[in-house]
Design an enzyme around this catalytic site. Structure first.
Site, short mmCIF file in Angstrom:
data_model
loop_
_atom_site.label_atom_id
_atom_site.label_comp_id
_atom_site.label_asym_id
_atom_site.label_seq_id
_atom_site.Cartn_x
_atom_site.Cartn_y
_atom_site.Cartn_z
N ILE A 93 0.86 -1.18 0.00
CA ILE A 93 0.00 0.00 0.00
C ILE A 93 0.89 1.23 0.00
O ILE A 93 1.85 1.32 0.77
CB ILE A 93 -0.94 -0.03 1.22
CG1 ILE A 93 -1.92 -1.18 1.05
CG2 ILE A 93 -1.67 1.30 1.37
CD1 ILE A 93 -2.85 -1.40 2.21
N LEU A 94 0.58 2.17 -0.88
CA LEU A 94 1.42 3.35 -1.06
C LEU A 94 0.78 4.55 -0.35
O LEU A 94 -0.44 4.71 -0.36
CB LEU A 94 1.59 3.64 -2.55
CG LEU A 94 2.29 2.50 -3.30
CD1 LEU A 94 2.08 2.63 -4.80
CD2 LEU A 94 3.78 2.48 -2.94
N HIS A 110 -6.51 -4.56 -10.88
CA HIS A 110 -7.08 -5.22 -9.70
C HIS A 110 -8.00 -6.34 -10.19
O HIS A 110 -8.82 -6.11 -11.09
CB HIS A 110 -7.86 -4.20 -8.86
CG HIS A 110 -8.40 -4.82 -7.61
ND1 HIS A 110 -7.59 -5.15 -6.54
CD2 HIS A 110 -9.66 -5.19 -7.26
CE1 HIS A 110 -8.33 -5.69 -5.59
NE2 HIS A 110 -9.58 -5.72 -5.99
N THR A 142 -5.45 6.34 -7.18
CA THR A 142 -5.71 7.47 -6.30
C THR A 142 -5.40 7.03 -4.87
O THR A 142 -5.10 5.86 -4.64
CB THR A 142 -7.18 7.92 -6.40
OG1 THR A 142 -8.02 6.81 -6.06
CG2 THR A 142 -7.53 8.41 -7.81
N LEU A 145 -7.39 2.95 -1.65
CA LEU A 145 -6.92 1.65 -2.15
C LEU A 145 -7.88 1.06 -3.18
O LEU A 145 -9.08 0.98 -2.94
CB LEU A 145 -6.76 0.68 -0.97
CG LEU A 145 -6.30 -0.74 -1.33
CD1 LEU A 145 -4.85 -0.72 -1.79
CD2 LEU A 145 -6.49 -1.67 -0.15
N GLN A 174 -7.68 -12.66 -18.92
CA GLN A 174 -8.23 -11.38 -19.39
C GLN A 174 -7.40 -10.20 -18.91
O GLN A 174 -7.34 -9.16 -19.57
CB GLN A 174 -9.69 -11.24 -18.95
CG GLN A 174 -10.60 -12.27 -19.57
CD GLN A 174 -10.46 -12.35 -21.08
OE1 GLN A 174 -10.51 -11.33 -21.75
NE2 GLN A 174 -10.25 -13.55 -21.60
C1 GRF Z 1 -2.87 -10.31 -10.61
O1 GRF Z 1 -4.03 -11.08 -10.49
C2 GRF Z 1 -3.16 -8.88 -10.29
O2 GRF Z 1 -4.41 -8.45 -10.72
C3 GRF Z 1 -3.12 -8.89 -8.78
O3 GRF Z 1 -2.06 -9.75 -8.47
C4 GRF Z 1 -1.86 -10.69 -9.53
C5 GRF Z 1 -0.45 -10.50 -10.00
O4 GRF Z 1 -0.07 -11.44 -10.95
N1 GRF Z 1 -3.00 -7.57 -8.27
P1 GRF Z 1 1.26 -11.25 -11.79
O5 GRF Z 1 2.40 -10.97 -10.80
O6 GRF Z 1 1.06 -10.10 -12.73
O7 GRF Z 1 1.45 -12.54 -12.50
#
Ligand code: GRF
Length: 211
Positions: A93-94, A110, A142, A145, A174
């Site tokens: 978390i930033l 996300h 932003t 989180l 996806q």
């Molecule tokens: C992905 O599902 C991303 O959405 C989430 O963590 C996972 C990271 O996977 N925040 P990778 O390191 O890009 O393979």
């Protein structure tokens, strides 16, 4: 002029890889200048190094405080003078000051259909809630989180019998479609944020539906 991209990872780095590969294959007006991890053992660092991309580690465990970590990370990022910072499975978390510093030029992915399910364990929570669809969201970062103007979303079905691993695989496929697309739009100067809504110059859809 090529846009300069810095990607932050914490682990496997498959989203980072999809961006590096699309940038090369599609000839974007951009270059991934550096991949920075907060974990020294992040597998994605190996891929980056093998592809001639500068790598760095800013280990949060070696920093005395969150502020110290944010400052060290900002210094490592700024050394590459990026136009865009891409959070790709970056699991820290930033702070608000850090986020403000890169406002309008930092993207995150996300694995949920935001604003549903910010935070961790998104797939399990979607299954437990009886959701019939799940997906992933690329958004501008932003201070809140997993919140911020939405660039593109992908929707996948939640199938009977899915466990969180099965759903994660379907969503991740996806993610690898929508994240490169969003980054390309940014480096092509095609994204506009109007009153918190992201519009895109062009006619590519900001929604991807997958069976
Ligand atoms: C992905 O599902 C991303 O959405 C989430 O963590 C996972 C990271 O996977 N925040 P990778 O390191 O890009 O393979």
């Amino acid at each position: 002029m090529n846009k300069r991209i810095v990607i932050l990872i914490s682990g496997r780095g498959s989203n980072m890889r999809s961006i590096v590969e699309a940038c090369a294959a599609e000839g974007w007006p951009a270059r991934v200048q550096a991949v920075i991890s907060n974990r020294p053992d992040a597998a994605g660092l190996t891929f980056a190094a093998q592809h001639g991309i500068a790598t760095a580690v800013v280990d949060h465990k070696a920093c005395a405080s969150r502020d110290a970590f944010d400052a060290a990370l900002a210094a490592a990022i700024d050394a590459h003078r990026p136009d865009l910072i891409v959070l790709a499975g970056f699991m820290r978390i930033l702070g608000a000051d850090f986020v403000r510093r890169y406002e309008g030029r930092m993207l995150n992915i996300h694995p949920s259909l935001l604003p549903a399910f910010p935070g961790l364990h998104t797939h399990r929570r979607a299954i437990d809630a009886g959701c019939k669809v799940a997906g992933a969201t690329v958004h501008f970062v932003t201070a809140a989180l997993d919140h911020g103007p939405i660039v593109i979303q992908a929707v996948v079905p939640v199938l009977p019998g899915d466990d969180e691993d099965a759903l994660a695989v379907r969503v991740l496929a996806q993610e690898h479609v929508i994240y490169p697309r969003a980054v390309r739009w940014f480096v092509e100067d095609r994204l506009i944020i109007e009153r918190g809504i992201v519009k895109q110059r062009g006619d590519e859809p900001q929604l991807v539906m997958s069976a």
